[in-house]
Design an enzyme around this catalytic site. Structure first.
Site, PDB file in Angstrom:
ATOM      1  N   ASP A 186      -6.875   3.260   6.962  1.00 28.16           N
ATOM      2  CA  ASP A 186      -6.448   1.867   6.888  1.00 28.16           C
ATOM      3  C   ASP A 186      -6.029   1.605   5.437  1.00 28.16           C
ATOM      4  O   ASP A 186      -6.205   2.435   4.545  1.00 28.16           O
ATOM      5  CB  ASP A 186      -7.551   0.907   7.356  1.00 28.16           C
ATOM      6  CG  ASP A 186      -6.977  -0.443   7.795  1.00 28.16           C
ATOM      7  OD1 ASP A 186      -5.837  -0.771   7.390  1.00 28.16           O
ATOM      8  OD2 ASP A 186      -7.650  -1.185   8.534  1.00 28.16           O
TER       9      ASP A 186
HETATM   10  C1  NOJ Z   1      -5.029  -3.521   7.487  1.00 35.60           C
HETATM   11  C2  NOJ Z   1      -5.493  -3.719   8.893  1.00 35.60           C
HETATM   12  O1  NOJ Z   1      -6.886  -3.527   8.990  1.00 35.60           O
HETATM   13  C3  NOJ Z   1      -4.807  -2.807   9.892  1.00 35.60           C
HETATM   14  O2  NOJ Z   1      -5.161  -3.220  11.180  1.00 35.60           O
HETATM   15  C4  NOJ Z   1      -3.328  -2.825   9.697  1.00 35.60           C
HETATM   16  O3  NOJ Z   1      -2.701  -2.009  10.647  1.00 35.60           O
HETATM   17  C5  NOJ Z   1      -2.992  -2.396   8.275  1.00 35.60           C
HETATM   18  N1  NOJ Z   1      -3.617  -3.309   7.338  1.00 35.60           N
HETATM   19  C6  NOJ Z   1      -1.498  -2.350   8.012  1.00 35.60           C
HETATM   20  O4  NOJ Z   1      -0.997  -3.621   7.912  1.00 35.60           O
END
Ligand code: NOJ
Length: 792
Positions: A296
């Site tokens: 993430d």
């Molecule tokens: C953080 C989020 O937790 C995740 O769900 C997301 O896909 C990514 N950022 C990219 O934006």
């Protein structure tokens, strides 16, 4: 082993049941394309030509633009793409924008490796559908598949071959704002939805020009953040992890998901993004996953904050554990090469990560077709609108519909209501009705409740906003909600006085025969990521507004628009009709009007328990038993107990206000006594049956009302004598059944090892001699009961 859910999906077809398409349940080998020999040869030939830096380049993902965390900032992306230092971009959207970087990568970089563009496509891409929690409320995997399919087609037209969806985290605590992106509390329903989302995105063939690679997130157990606080630690038994939380990820992997995203949280003290147990032992060795794992956002560099080492150490730990791509942390690019050269990290580890990423790029056909043709600008066409409307209609849950004196059941509204007052801050707010995570959705396409009701009622509709979504007392919330651009004015001194606008709303209600209140919470940055709440009531002055309108004595229909279960205790006691409509997307107004006026009979069921009080959270159906249950067997049932030394709250019921699986219809359904095809089955036969059914539970369901309706028939079990204690009640089957007035249908649910097993203390799935209680009904309160005995 196939996970539970396939068979009941098959059952759905058997017994009718219109909505579920054959698409949702095909049984393809996971990642058949990724495993192909041809593809492997191409990957290996390329890998041989790559320098260490080029391989590490493939492991890097950067965000251009939008930020939901610290940015690696000031990087020269054109130059980097030309040097092969970018494996993937996120937040570059559109054929022109993606082609810009793709031309550089393919034409200028030494090995011409295309970039994989990824994006958060959560509940549709350009066409915004209801939020995922709402989609789960349909109990219809075909709906998830349709939303994913539409999103995939639109994403691909925008140059995106990879979507960061589905989120399959089990979410049992609505304080956690990301519950909106989930399928709710239940692993069985969550697994069925997970499979359908993946199927919709990938179509069992990544190379199709309108397929995208799914990214199943957030691996793992991100939804169990302690106290519902986002990004917080997770601490749970391995049995619960495996039996509850890992199930939907496993289902998605079995459905062929090409990628996974590692989560921010730690699990039992080991951060998920550097966790060899989940990323290698479970994911690769036990499940045979052959796609790649992306971290993430910044999760690799944030491992430093988890206090497990400095930059080089955490990067090594993440990579070796199995995080192949570093999202927007820029850490792999800066600290891996030196460690390979010094011998600290074997080059084979980098090779393997690059190999997994390249495999997906090849499988998607990016090497053969790297560019996206520039097409016409997006438009919310009638076909897209029809799909969005149909999906939204299926997601609404009728929580309550009591008779009102002189009117009868308040819903559906009829032409008897000459004047209708529409009141509330969500009645006419396009942005808010779009929902929590519609990055590429455009509020201008949203038909609000006000617009739709105006179309139906003309000047019989009266309208008053009543109050804002937030008021001065929410100053703390305001600054967070306004993240990413002002949504609600920070300067509440200029905001209208709530007392005055509530008084105006009351006057409006008095002029009408019925009042519809559209209340909820701000969806934009008060739901989703970093949007945990310690309270679950309506925001701003909405509760006062509700109470003031109810005090007029006019019949009130409350339409709740929110991406999480809110605390509705007062409303449930004082309002005749409540419709949970979540965040419905671009056709919000039409779909709500269709249901309120009875063109569509509501059929949604709750994927998440609604609490009486926030202090009950985490509140969910499948609780483990206690030696001192408050109400006999089922502590969650709504019965008062005067006993003191039992597992209960002093000041509140244990039960949910509206339990899992709950949802009414404008007609009524009756259930006959369910039966089992055999009452006793030898354990050995169950163990040896693989994924086949060993018994069938049958039940007759009848529409006893005067209009057609769809019932979600649900099957629950309880294992009463296992060596490891089992939940008091668990969902193990569901089927949407369409019934004409007076019609009866026989519904069958197959049960076998997949439904009956549990994880023992050796972490193995097993069944033992025991008795199962089995209930079938229209919610988790089902009382029609039968049983099954497993014998030696
Ligand atoms: C953080 C989020 O937790 C995740 O769900 C997301 O896909 C990514 N950022 C990219 O934006």
């Amino acid at each position: 082993m196939k996970l539970s859910g396939y068979r009941s999906a098959g059952l759905l077809l058997l017994v009718v049941i219109g909505c579920l398409s054959a698409l949702a349940q095909s049984d393809v080998a996971p990642n058949a394309k990724l495993a192909s020999k041809d593809l492997s040869l191409r990957v290996e030939a390329l890998l041989k030509k790559m320098t260490l830096e080029e391989k590490i380049g493939q492991l890097m993902q950067y965000s251009v633009g939008n930020a939901t965390g610290p940015n690696a900032s000031n990087l020269k992306y054109d130059e980097m793409a030309a040097k092969g230092q970018v494996g993937s971009f996120l937040n570059v959207v559109g054929a022109e924008a993606t082609n810009h970087y793709q031309h550089i990568a393919v034409e200028k970089s030494r090995l011409h490796i295309p970039i994989l563009f990824g994006q958060d496509v959560i509940h549709g891409h350009r066409t915004t559908f209801p939020v995922p929690l709402a989609i789960a409320a349909s109990f219809d995997p075909a709906v998830a598949e349709l939303v994913a399919r539409t999103g995939a087609t639109e994403a691909r037209a925008d140059g995106l071959a990879w979507v960061f969806s589905p989120m399959v985290d089990i979410a049992r605590d609505p304080r956690w704002g990301r519950i909106v992106e989930s399928s709710g509390e239940d692993p069985y329903l969550g697994s069925a939805m997970a499979r359908a989302w993946v199927k919709g995105y990938q179509q069992d063939d990544l190379s199709k020009s309108d397929s995208v690679a799914a990214c199943v997130k957030h691996f793992a157990a991100y939804g169990a953040a302690i106290a519902g606080r986002d990004y917080n630690a997770v601490d749970m038994s391995e049995i619960t992890l495996r039996q509850v939380y890992l199930e939907p990820y496993h289902a998605a992997v079995e459905a062929g998901a090409a990628t996974l995203m590692s989560s921010f949280n730690s699990i039992n003290g080991v951060p998920a993004s550097a966790n060899p147990f989940i990323l290698t032992q479970v994911l690769r060795k036990e499940w045979g996953f052959d796609g790649f794992v992306v971290s993430d956002w910044g999760a690799v560099s944030e491992l430093i904050n988890h206090s497990i080492g400095d930059g080089p150490t955490v990067a090594r730990r993440a990579l070796e554990a199995g995080v192949d791509m570093d999202m927007e942390g820029n850490l792999y690019a800066t600290v891996i090469a030196a460690q390979v050269r010094s011998g600290k990290i074997p080059e084979a580890v980098v090779d393997e990560a690059a190999r997994r990423i390249l495999r997906v790029k090849f499988a998607l056909g990016l090497f053969d077709n790297p560019y996206t043709p520039v097409g016409p600008a997006y438009d919310a066409t009638p076909e897209r609108r029809a799909a969005a409307r149909k999906v939204a209609q299926e997601t609404f849950v009728l929580l309550k519909n009591d008779p009102v004196e002189g009117v009868g059941a308040l819903l559906p509204l009829t032409s008897k209501a000459k004047k209708v007052a529409l009141i509330g801050p969500l009645a006419d707010n396009q942005r808010e009705l779009l929902g929590a995570w519609a990055v590429t959705g455009d509020p201008k396409y949203v038909v609000t409740l006000r617009t739709a009701l105006q179309e139906r009622l003309g000047d019989r509709l009266l309208y008053a906003p009543g109050c804002d979504l937030l008021s001065g007392k929410d100053a703390n919330v305001l600054k967070h909600v306004n993240f990413g651009g002002p949504m609600i004015s920070d300067d509440q001194s200029a905001a209208p006085d709530d007392a005055k606008t509530i008084a105006e709303a009351v006057e409006t209600a008095k002029k009408a025969d019925v009042a519809i209140l559209a209340l909820g919470e701000p969806t934009n940055w008060m739901e989703g990521e970093a949007s945990s709440r310690a309270t679950l009531g309506f925001t701003g002055a909405q509760q006062q507004l509700l109470e003031a309108v109810v005090a007029t004595g006019k019949p009130v229909v409350l339409v709740v628009l929110a991406g999480r279960p809110l605390e509705l205790k007062w409303a449930a006691a004082h309002v005749a009709a409540i419709l949970e409509a979540w965040s419905p997307g671009i056709e919000a107004g039409h779909a709500v009007a269709d249901v309120l006026f009875g063109d569509v009979n509501p059929s949604g069921k709750l994927p998440s328990s609604f609490p009486r009080a926030v202090g009950q959270e985490p509140l969910y159906l499948a609780q483990l038993p206690t030696g001192r249950p408050a109400h006999g067997d089922l502590g969650h049932f709504p019965r008062n107990s005067a006993e003191k030394f039992v597992s209960r709250y002093m000041d509140e019921e244990n039960s949910a206000l509206f339990p899992f699986g709950w949802g009414l219809s404008y007609t009524r359904f009756s259930y006959a006594q369910p039966t089992v095809s055999r009452t006793e089955v030898p354990v050995g036969e169950v163990i040896g049956s693989g994924s086949k059914a060993v018994v069938t539970v049958g039940v007759d369901v009848k529409n006893t009302g005067s209009i057609a309706g769809t019932e979600v028939v649900q099957l629950y079990i309880r294992n009463t004598a296992a060596s490891v204690e089992q939940p008091v009640r668990e969902l193990k089957g569901f089927a949407r059944v369409v019934l004409a007035p007076g019609e009866q249908k026989h519904v069958e649910f197959p049960l076998g090892f997949d439904e009956l097993n549990f994880i023992n203390t050796d972490m193995k799935r097993t069944v033992e001699p025991t008795a199962y209680k089995i209930w079938v009904g229209g919610s988790s309160l089902a009382t029609a009961e039968t049983g099954l005995q497993l014998v030696e």
